[in-house]
Write a protein that holds these residues in place. Structure first.
Motif, short mmCIF file in Angstrom:
data_model
loop_
_atom_site.label_atom_id
_atom_site.label_comp_id
_atom_site.label_asym_id
_atom_site.label_seq_id
_atom_site.Cartn_x
_atom_site.Cartn_y
_atom_site.Cartn_z
N ASN A 84 0.82 -1.21 0.00
CA ASN A 84 0.00 0.00 0.00
C ASN A 84 0.86 1.27 0.00
O ASN A 84 0.52 2.26 -0.64
N LYS A 85 1.98 1.23 0.72
CA LYS A 85 2.87 2.39 0.74
C LYS A 85 3.49 2.61 -0.65
O LYS A 85 3.57 3.73 -1.14
N LEU A 86 3.93 1.51 -1.25
CA LEU A 86 4.50 1.62 -2.59
C LEU A 86 3.47 2.09 -3.61
O LEU A 86 3.76 2.92 -4.47
N LYS A 87 2.25 1.56 -3.51
CA LYS A 87 1.20 1.93 -4.47
C LYS A 87 0.88 3.41 -4.38
O LYS A 87 0.64 4.07 -5.40
N ALA A 88 0.88 3.98 -3.16
CA ALA A 88 0.60 5.40 -3.00
C ALA A 88 1.64 6.26 -3.73
O ALA A 88 1.32 7.31 -4.29
N ILE A 89 2.90 5.78 -3.71
CA ILE A 89 3.97 6.50 -4.41
C ILE A 89 3.84 6.32 -5.93
O ILE A 89 3.90 7.27 -6.70
N VAL A 90 3.62 5.08 -6.33
CA VAL A 90 3.58 4.76 -7.76
C VAL A 90 2.37 5.38 -8.44
O VAL A 90 2.45 5.80 -9.60
N ASP A 91 1.24 5.46 -7.74
CA ASP A 91 0.04 6.02 -8.35
C ASP A 91 0.27 7.43 -8.87
O ASP A 91 -0.28 7.83 -9.91
N LYS A 92 1.09 8.20 -8.18
CA LYS A 92 1.39 9.56 -8.64
C LYS A 92 2.16 9.51 -9.97
O LYS A 92 1.91 10.31 -10.88
N ALA A 93 3.09 8.58 -10.05
CA ALA A 93 3.86 8.43 -11.28
C ALA A 93 2.97 7.97 -12.44
O ALA A 93 3.14 8.39 -13.59
N LEU A 94 2.00 7.11 -12.13
CA LEU A 94 1.10 6.62 -13.18
C LEU A 94 0.23 7.73 -13.73
O LEU A 94 -0.06 7.77 -14.93
N VAL A 95 -0.21 8.65 -12.88
CA VAL A 95 -1.00 9.79 -13.34
C VAL A 95 -0.16 10.65 -14.27
O VAL A 95 -0.62 11.07 -15.35
N THR A 96 1.09 10.90 -13.88
CA THR A 96 1.99 11.68 -14.73
C THR A 96 2.22 10.99 -16.07
O THR A 96 2.16 11.62 -17.14
N ALA A 97 2.46 9.68 -16.03
CA ALA A 97 2.70 8.92 -17.26
C ALA A 97 1.49 8.97 -18.19
O ALA A 97 1.62 9.12 -19.40
N LYS A 98 0.30 8.86 -17.60
CA LYS A 98 -0.93 8.90 -18.41
C LYS A 98 -1.10 10.27 -19.05
O LYS A 98 -1.46 10.38 -20.22
N ASN A 99 -0.84 11.33 -18.28
CA ASN A 99 -0.99 12.69 -18.82
C ASN A 99 -0.01 12.93 -19.97
O ASN A 99 -0.37 13.54 -20.99
N ILE A 100 1.21 12.44 -19.81
CA ILE A 100 2.21 12.58 -20.88
C ILE A 100 1.76 11.83 -22.12
O ILE A 100 1.86 12.33 -23.24
N ARG A 101 1.25 10.62 -21.90
CA ARG A 101 0.80 9.81 -23.03
C ARG A 101 -0.32 10.49 -23.80
O ARG A 101 -0.33 10.56 -25.03
N VAL A 102 -1.30 11.05 -23.08
CA VAL A 102 -2.42 11.75 -23.71
C VAL A 102 -1.93 12.97 -24.48
O VAL A 102 -2.34 13.22 -25.62
N ASP A 103 -1.02 13.74 -23.86
CA ASP A 103 -0.50 14.93 -24.52
C ASP A 103 0.25 14.57 -25.80
O ASP A 103 0.14 15.25 -26.82
N CYS A 104 1.04 13.49 -25.74
CA CYS A 104 1.79 13.06 -26.92
C CYS A 104 0.86 12.62 -28.04
O CYS A 104 1.08 12.93 -29.22
N GLN A 105 -0.19 11.88 -27.68
CA GLN A 105 -1.14 11.43 -28.70
C GLN A 105 -1.88 12.60 -29.32
O GLN A 105 -2.11 12.64 -30.53
N ASP A 106 -2.24 13.59 -28.50
CA ASP A 106 -2.91 14.78 -29.03
C ASP A 106 -1.99 15.53 -29.98
O ASP A 106 -2.42 16.05 -31.02
N LYS A 107 -0.71 15.59 -29.62
CA LYS A 107 0.25 16.30 -30.47
C LYS A 107 0.42 15.58 -31.81
O LYS A 107 0.48 16.22 -32.86
N LEU A 108 0.49 14.25 -31.74
CA LEU A 108 0.64 13.48 -32.97
C LEU A 108 -0.59 13.60 -33.86
O LEU A 108 -0.49 13.58 -35.09
N LYS A 109 -1.76 13.73 -33.24
CA LYS A 109 -3.00 13.78 -34.01
C LYS A 109 -3.37 15.20 -34.42
O LYS A 109 -4.33 15.39 -35.15
N SER A 110 -2.64 16.19 -33.92
CA SER A 110 -2.98 17.57 -34.26
C SER A 110 -2.84 17.75 -35.76
O SER A 110 -1.92 17.22 -36.40
N THR A 111 -3.75 18.46 -36.35
CA THR A 111 -3.79 18.58 -37.80
C THR A 111 -3.66 20.02 -38.26
O THR A 111 -4.15 20.94 -37.61
N LYS A 112 -2.97 20.20 -39.35
CA LYS A 112 -2.85 21.51 -39.99
C LYS A 112 -3.56 21.50 -41.34
O LYS A 112 -3.34 22.36 -42.18
N ASN A 113 -4.42 20.48 -41.52
CA ASN A 113 -5.13 20.31 -42.78
C ASN A 113 -4.15 20.14 -43.94
O ASN A 113 -4.35 20.69 -45.02
#
Length: 260
Positions: A66-95
């Motif tokens: 439980n102690k480890l999970k509390a620490i890791v969960d913060k890293a997982l949120v960061t990793a997910k946010n980075i992943r979403v931002d990267c996918q949005d950047k890749l999908k951004s279109t200039k027509n």
């Protein structure tokens, strides 16, 4: 850039790697990407983590987990946010989809290799004229803007949500510009794979070249192989596209995480 196989816990004991890509009792799940955690253990931790005699197996109690999970969960949120931002950047279109590919084929012939230049009989001319009419209608149906104000370019590859259902792409003929191909933006192959590559990237252009080559071959076969009735061609290519559509849709669904 951490792949699925290299995600998870990398556990070292006295400097020696003993576990890699470990989920550590489910703290990291199979859906967690681009996160890697290094854990350095010493001999003093053997009793806490119940390290066995092989020094490769360990057990973790609920309190420590439980102690480890509390620490890791913060890293997982960061990793997910980075992943979403990267996918949005890749999908951004200039027509600009299709412009890069169009520029690569300026000096590439679209002529049927089996047709001698100028060898156009009345039936071939009639079929091309009919195809040109269909092509003009397609420009309106697919919302294709030929005189693009920003680029003034006829795109030989166009992306549209209005390509016929059940087709990954559809090839058309323009009387002035020749063959152009509409790619279906609603198909899983586009959504899960093509769209992940930036517009006009090498990966996208190579994929477009493969699709265009098949579309060009279909149009040349339809218009120049006059020995076969048009209706027979319609039935053959309907079957062909149905097979391509079904296989690529299923493949895209089965390999949805491949591009991760």
């Amino acid at each position: 850039e951490i792949s699925k196989e290299n995600s998870g816990f990398f556990i070292y004991r006295n400097g020696r790697l003993i576990r890699w890509g470990d989920d550590l009792d489910g703290i990291i799940t199979k859906d967690d990407f681009n996160v890697r955690i290094r854990m350095d253990l010493e001999t003093a931790h053997d009793d806490v983590l119940h390290v066995d005699i092989t020094k490769q197996r360990l057990e973790i109690d609920d309190e420590t987990r439980n102690k480890l999970k509390a620490i890791v969960d913060k890293a997982l949120v960061t990793a997910k946010n980075i992943r979403v931002d990267c996918q949005d950047k890749l999908k951004s279109t200039k027509n600009e989809e299709g412009l890069g590919f169009t520029a690569t084929i300026e000096n590439v012939s679209e002529d049927d290799p089996d047709l001698i230049t100028g060898q156009l009989n009345s039936e071939i001319i009639k079929r091309r004229n009919d195809s040109a009419i269909d092509g003009e209608n397609a420009k309106q149906e697919l919302d294709i803007k030929i005189d693009d104000e920003a680029h003034h370019s006829f795109r030989k590859i166009v992306y549209s949500e209005k390509v016929d259902y059940g087709m990954v792409w559809k090839a058309f003929y323009d009387a002035t510009e020749g063959v152009f191909v509409g790619i279906n933006k609603n198909h899983p192959f586009y959504k899960e794979f093509l769209s992940r590559y930036p517009e006009n990237s090498t990966e996208r252009i190579v994929s477009e070249a493969l699709i265009f080559s098949v579309g060009l071959a279909e149009r040349n076969t339809r218009d120049n192989f006059v020995e076969v009735d048009v209706e027979i061609f319609n039935r053959i290519f309907k079957k062909f596209h149905n097979n391509v559509n079904n296989w690529l849709a299923e493949w895209s669904g089965e390999n949805i995480n491949l591009a991760e």
